[in-house]
Design an enzyme around this catalytic site. Sequence first.
Site, short mmCIF file in Angstrom:
data_model
loop_
_atom_site.label_atom_id
_atom_site.label_comp_id
_atom_site.label_asym_id
_atom_site.label_seq_id
_atom_site.Cartn_x
_atom_site.Cartn_y
_atom_site.Cartn_z
N TRP A 40 -7.88 0.58 8.14
CA TRP A 40 -8.23 -0.77 8.58
C TRP A 40 -7.06 -1.72 8.61
CZ3 TRP A 40 -6.53 -3.18 4.29
CH2 TRP A 40 -6.60 -2.46 3.10
N ASN A 41 -5.92 -1.38 8.00
CA ASN A 41 -4.87 -2.41 7.85
C ASN A 41 -4.15 -2.72 9.15
OD1 ASN A 41 -3.69 0.15 7.70
ND2 ASN A 41 -2.04 -0.54 6.37
N GLU A 87 0.13 10.56 6.67
CA GLU A 87 0.91 9.33 6.48
C GLU A 87 0.20 8.55 5.38
OE1 GLU A 87 2.23 6.19 6.08
OE2 GLU A 87 1.48 5.41 8.00
N LEU A 88 0.73 8.64 4.15
CA LEU A 88 -0.02 8.17 2.98
C LEU A 88 0.61 6.93 2.34
CD1 LEU A 88 -0.74 11.76 1.59
CD2 LEU A 88 -2.02 10.43 3.29
N SER A 115 -4.86 6.50 1.96
CA SER A 115 -4.35 6.59 0.59
C SER A 115 -3.93 8.02 0.24
CB SER A 115 -5.42 6.11 -0.40
OG SER A 115 -6.56 6.91 -0.29
N GLU A 149 -14.26 1.82 9.91
CA GLU A 149 -15.58 1.17 10.03
C GLU A 149 -15.50 -0.33 9.76
OE1 GLU A 149 -15.00 3.98 8.30
OE2 GLU A 149 -15.92 5.34 9.75
N CYS A 197 1.77 0.08 4.25
CA CYS A 197 2.25 1.21 3.45
C CYS A 197 3.75 1.12 3.17
CB CYS A 197 1.90 2.53 4.11
SG CYS A 197 2.41 2.63 5.82
#
Length: 482
Positions: free
Chosen positions: A155-156, A254-255, A233, A182, A288
């Site tokens: 969502w970011n 991509e965490l 995450s 969502e 991130c």
Amino acid sequence: MKSRSEYPDVLLHINGRWRSADDGRTLDVENPADHGTLGTVAHAGLSDLETAVNAAHQGFCVWRTVSPFERSRIMRRAAGNLRDRSEKIATLMTLEEGKPLDEARAEVMAGADIIDWFAEESRRSYGRIVPARSVAVTQLVSKEPVGPVAAFTPWNFPINQAVRKISGALAAGCSIILKGPEETPASPAELVRAFVDAGLPDGALNLVYGTPSMISDFLIAHPLIRKISFTGSTAVGKELAALAGRHMKRTTMELGGHAPVIVLEDADIDLAVASMSAAKFRNAGQICVAPTRFLVEKAVYGQFLEKFVQVAETIRPGNGLEKGSTMGPLANRRRVEAMENFIADAIEHGAELNAGGSRIGNAGNFFEPTVMSNIPITARAMNEEPFGPLALINVVSDLASALEEANRLDYGLAAYGFTRSAASSAKLATGLRTGMVSINHYGLALPETPFGGVQDSGNGTEGGAEALEAYLNTKFVTQMHS
Ligand code: NAD
């Protein structure tokens, strides 16, 4: 009742059609600026997912045969659609995610640039000829699309995270099912619309929303899905990578990150403060690669801290649609609670609070830009990704101890350094154990440059030529001419 009339009820996109879930289920979308309900998003069930996988399979059979030249043309049209519709899409993004409108506009326009770049790159998925040991043999290395992709985005950055995966997959000739966020579904749905309206064949790009774990369990295990790409995450990434491993699926992960910023005593302090405060508080710190652990040499520590606090205090948190707001609310209620816990815990451990530290009001998820210093490394915030407007500033005695602290965590996404010395720059470039190092400026996340981490921050890259490789298999053909 909806709080904003311009916000749509977001649908699924499966096999070239915009449609509700088979069972009609929806989820509410909340406005982070006032906690009002913006609209709804369709919630896919298993039958919708099965239809989406079959569509992606059919779409792949068609799209892989479209020439790279034609794929590139369609993708460029999609980029044009996105630019033409940027104002409307940016408004949706601000409504659902909270970021100031200028940041949302920049994200949409950057998304169009990413599509253009991958459109060009799709025409360069070259193979090679390997000299053979006999004149009667030809040895050919070619690249083939891996197949239908399942992608999961957060969502970011509702557009930016999705556009990298969609563009990479389509450029390589893969079809894709995107499970969008969502909580911020309307702007990624408009991204998908920009592609669909550009003339993609049915099934090449599908969009679903629903219960994340149900969708990932189903798609990752499905035999027709050949590649998994996830942004989110570290904890969830490890679960999805383990599941993908059980089914021998390729992954790009991509965490999370916990970016160190090393500021040496010979650095341009004003430059370091200006670029790192902008990077820290953009999108209210929910990034991130946001700078997080500031490690500042003793001689310039006091000066750096004072100037950083001054900048933090000039930031004006407010509704992202209102002129003059320079930082929006946090994107969801979980982040407010997380910030409060990180800050309380750090204070308990003996850290100093230099700016901010509290939520603002109780309508919406507004939070003060926060600066803390002298934080013991045992505090949670020094070990877990804060993912919010929290800068942690500590003193270090020299470059060697700064590098030791920078590399202490298992995260390895981005790192920053500031120095005027060429020798120290070289030590930063080689000594920081991360996927990306940015020295004397913020220079990350361009379409043409690699974007990705190592260790707990994941694997693979979502930018640069390497990003296309993630969606291609290498095939070796050797042929004897009789
Ligand atoms: P979370 O760990 O529950 O979810 C992170 C993302 O993964 C969300 O988009 C979520 O929908 C998705 N997700 C969760 N479970 C999933 C599953 N089983 N299958 C597929 N997708 C799944 O946490 P959150 O509260 O949404 O975000 C908090 C943390 O997530 C942050 O602290 C940050 O570390 C991380 N995060 C990272 C990024 C990034 O850009 N790398 C983006 C968003 C969140």
